[in-house]
Design an enzyme around this catalytic site. Structure first.
Site, PDB file in Angstrom:
ATOM      1  N   HIS A 134       0.812  -1.218   0.000  1.00 15.68           N
ATOM      2  CA  HIS A 134       0.000   0.000   0.000  1.00 15.68           C
ATOM      3  C   HIS A 134       0.850   1.275   0.000  1.00 15.68           C
ATOM      4  CE1 HIS A 134       0.272  -0.401   4.547  1.00 15.68           C
ATOM      5  NE2 HIS A 134       0.545   0.879   4.397  1.00 15.68           N
ATOM      6  N   ASP A 164       0.226  -7.762   1.457  1.00 16.75           N
ATOM      7  CA  ASP A 164       0.563  -6.339   1.553  1.00 16.75           C
ATOM      8  C   ASP A 164       2.073  -6.133   1.591  1.00 16.75           C
ATOM      9  OD1 ASP A 164       0.084  -3.669   1.496  1.00 16.75           O
ATOM     10  OD2 ASP A 164      -0.498  -3.479   3.600  1.00 16.75           O
ATOM     11  N   GLY A 254       3.219   6.467   8.128  1.00 14.15           N
ATOM     12  CA  GLY A 254       4.593   6.748   7.727  1.00 14.15           C
ATOM     13  C   GLY A 254       5.536   5.650   8.177  1.00 14.15           C
ATOM     14  N   ASN A 255       5.140   4.917   9.241  1.00 13.16           N
ATOM     15  CA  ASN A 255       5.886   3.743   9.680  1.00 13.16           C
ATOM     16  C   ASN A 255       5.637   2.544   8.772  1.00 13.16           C
ATOM     17  OD1 ASN A 255       5.788   4.869  12.914  1.00 13.16           O
ATOM     18  ND2 ASN A 255       7.603   3.737  12.241  1.00 13.16           N
ATOM     19  N   SER A 256       4.573   2.593   7.985  1.00 12.66           N
ATOM     20  CA  SER A 256       4.240   1.467   7.120  1.00 12.66           C
ATOM     21  C   SER A 256       5.422   1.076   6.251  1.00 12.66           C
ATOM     22  CB  SER A 256       3.053   1.820   6.213  1.00 12.66           C
ATOM     23  OG  SER A 256       1.874   1.904   6.957  1.00 12.66           O
ATOM     24  N   LEU A 311      -3.730 -25.843   0.139  1.00 11.24           N
ATOM     25  CA  LEU A 311      -4.362 -27.094   0.524  1.00 11.24           C
ATOM     26  C   LEU A 311      -5.662 -27.321  -0.225  1.00 11.24           C
ATOM     27  CD1 LEU A 311      -3.901 -27.094   4.417  1.00 11.24           C
ATOM     28  CD2 LEU A 311      -2.843 -28.679   2.798  1.00 11.24           C
ATOM     29  N   GLY A 312      -6.353 -26.229  -0.545  1.00 17.19           N
ATOM     30  CA  GLY A 312      -7.630 -26.355  -1.248  1.00 17.19           C
ATOM     31  C   GLY A 312      -8.769 -26.752  -0.327  1.00 17.19           C
TER      32      GLY A 312
END
Length: 513
Positions: A134, A164, A254-256, A311-312
């Site tokens: 993001h 992400d 901002g730490n992301s 695994l489905g």
């Protein structure tokens, strides 16, 4: 209410003066000298509060000094089309406000430049950097600022919205690279340090403890807040994989994409989200474990996309109430509700109603833990499942499959990759829609069925928009639309279209894919 900082500083000075005066009144001159020597002496600079030497593995100073040079500031720039006039536009989502500011004025038209910021961690000395998807999603330009103030243009190597995680690259050599730690070995209660660039404050270090592991929050793939959890900017993803490390180290917008490290300075997670009703830190933060980061970033660099084993099966968490409902003998583990088509688990002997309690000998208590254990493997890998069936445990060997039911490595589909960057679903016009548009001398187009993030969301395109041209060439079907954008990666693409309720208003916008 505005804060009077001068008053606060004055109160602080008065409090300090009162404290020193107290020492002077209560103590002797010798006592005062001792206090002064402790405040200015070398002992505090050379030793921690526990008496251990500063800068040794196991203290905050060491962790900060080892990590800070490996954490970068990322500024992304994109151009968006202002939303429609007449009050028809959307407000900028709350989850983006801390990056982009308050909503832009409605009714304006034309391209507008916007900036977002985040953090990243240097993985290799030759310039590969891991961050959150993001942070870079929808960006036309990326600028990376190193700890030594060096600035570089960066390009996106690959993204994985389902975790992400994204990898970008700068053209540089001999960069300080982080050391990856073992997130599986992290214990609840362990001290950790978060390093990033909150509110554009570069190289900020905070500390806390690990307060939980294996958190599944349901935020990846959601563009809205859920139960007070605010992702810095969650994106749509196929089969989201969430097993966050929860910490009370202070993390803010901002730490992301920044580093979560142990006291040995080893990366154990990438800071990704915060639990907050306001968008700022309110007690808990969440990081993608380094085990997932290592798997995803390695695949993105090597293959251009992530090779995940499946695994489905359709799953459900267990507790005593659900155990009674399902009629199983245990209330801890993951319940197998159903199988998907070409299920690897079914082929390996798993039955509907089984409870998965271990993967490769490691206890499994929740769906996120199971997803993490399986998601670290690629198609074709074998895993050992321990299932509880009718109160008895059975060992099963399962050969994982890819998302299409095969065991081969899935090569990157360039068109699919571009469609993912656009962040929208498209459909052909119905005969009725074509007939209506023909009255306005519009021969056809492609309808935007859904906006799931990506560059269309950044351009403020709304659902229902009809694309009539790509790079000046008419498109009438989804197939023609896909052909028009094929091979346009890293190129500027322009789109033209209209909304059915205002067919005379033609909108155009563009961005670099």
């Amino acid at each position: 209410m505005k804060t009077n900082w001068k008053s606060l500083v004055l109160v602080g000075l008065i409090s300090s003066a009162s404290t020193l005066a107290g020492f002077k009144l209560l103590g002797t001159d010798n006592d005062k000298d001792v206090i002064i020597k402790e405040a200015a002496g070398e002992n505090i600079a050379r030793f921690t509060s526990t008496g251990a030497p500063v800068g040794a593995p196991g203290d905050f100073v060491y962790a900060a000094e080892a990590t800070t040079p490996t954490v970068v500031h990322i500024k992304s720039t994109s151009t968006r089309q202002a939303y429609r006039g007449g009050g028809g536009g959307q407000q900028i989502p709350d989850i983006f406000r801390d990056f982009f500011g308050d909503e832009f004025g409605g009714g304006q038209r034309g391209p507008q430049s916007q900036e977002a910021s985040g953090s990243g961690v240097i993985l290799t000395s030759d310039g590969y950097i891991v961050t959150n998807n993001h942070v870079v999603e929808g960006a036309q330009e990326l600028e990376v600022t190193l700890h030594n103030k060096g600035k570089y243009r960066a390009k996106v190597v690959g993204t994985d919205p389902s975790t992400d995680i994204a990898v970008i690259k700068v053209e540089a050599k001999n960069l300080p690279a982080v050391t990856l730690g073992n997130s599986d070995a992290v214990k609840v209660g362990e001290w950790v340090v978060a390093v990033g660039n909150p509110f554009n404050l570069e190289s900020t270090v905070t500390a806390g403890i690990v307060s939980a592991k294996g958190r599944g929050l349901g935020i990846i793939g959601s563009s809205s807040r859920r139960n007070g959890v605010t992702p810095a900017a969650a994106t749509a993803g196929d089969s989201p994989l969430e097993s966050f490390i929860q910490t009370d180290a202070v993390v803010n917008p901002g730490n992301s994409g920044g580093a979560l490290v142990n006291l040995k300075g080893e990366l154990i997670g990438i800071n990704t989200a915060i639990a907050s009703p306001t968008g700022s830190f309110a007690g808990y933060a969440f990081a993608v474990p380094s085990s997932i980061v290592k798997k995803v970033s390695s695949d993105l660099i090597k293959f251009g996309n992530v090779q995940r084993g499946y695994l489905g099966i359709q799953l459900d968490n267990l507790d005593s109430r659900k155990a009674e409902e399902y009629g199983v003998k245990v209330n801890d583990g993951v319940y197998v509700r159903e199988f998907t088509e070409n299920s690897a688990a079914k082929a390996g002997g798993v039955n509907k109603g089984d409870v998965i309690v271990k993967v490769d000998g490691i206890d499994i208590h929740s769906v996120p833990e199971l997803q993490q254990s399986i998601g670290l493997h690629k198609p074709g890998d074998k895993v050992n499942l321990t299932v509880n069936r009718d109160g008895k445990e059975r060992e099963l060997s399962i050969t994982l499959r890819n998302r299409t039911g095969g065991s081969d490595i899935i090569k990157r589909d360039e068109t699919a990759a571009i469609m993912s960057v656009l962040g929208a679903q498209f459909g052909n016009l119905s005969d009725q829609e074509k007939q209506r548009l023909s009255r306005y001398k519009v021969e056809g187009g492609v309808k935007v069925l859904a906006i799931e993030g990506g560059k269309f969301a950044r351009s403020q395109v709304e659902e229902g928009f009809i694309i009539t041209k790509v790079n000046g060439k008419a498109v009438k079907t989804v197939k023609e639309f896909e052909a028009a954008i094929a091979g346009k990666e890293e190129s500027m693409v322009t789109f033209e279209g209209l909304y059915p309720d205002a067919p005379y208003d033609v909108f155009s916008f563009g961005f670099r894919l």
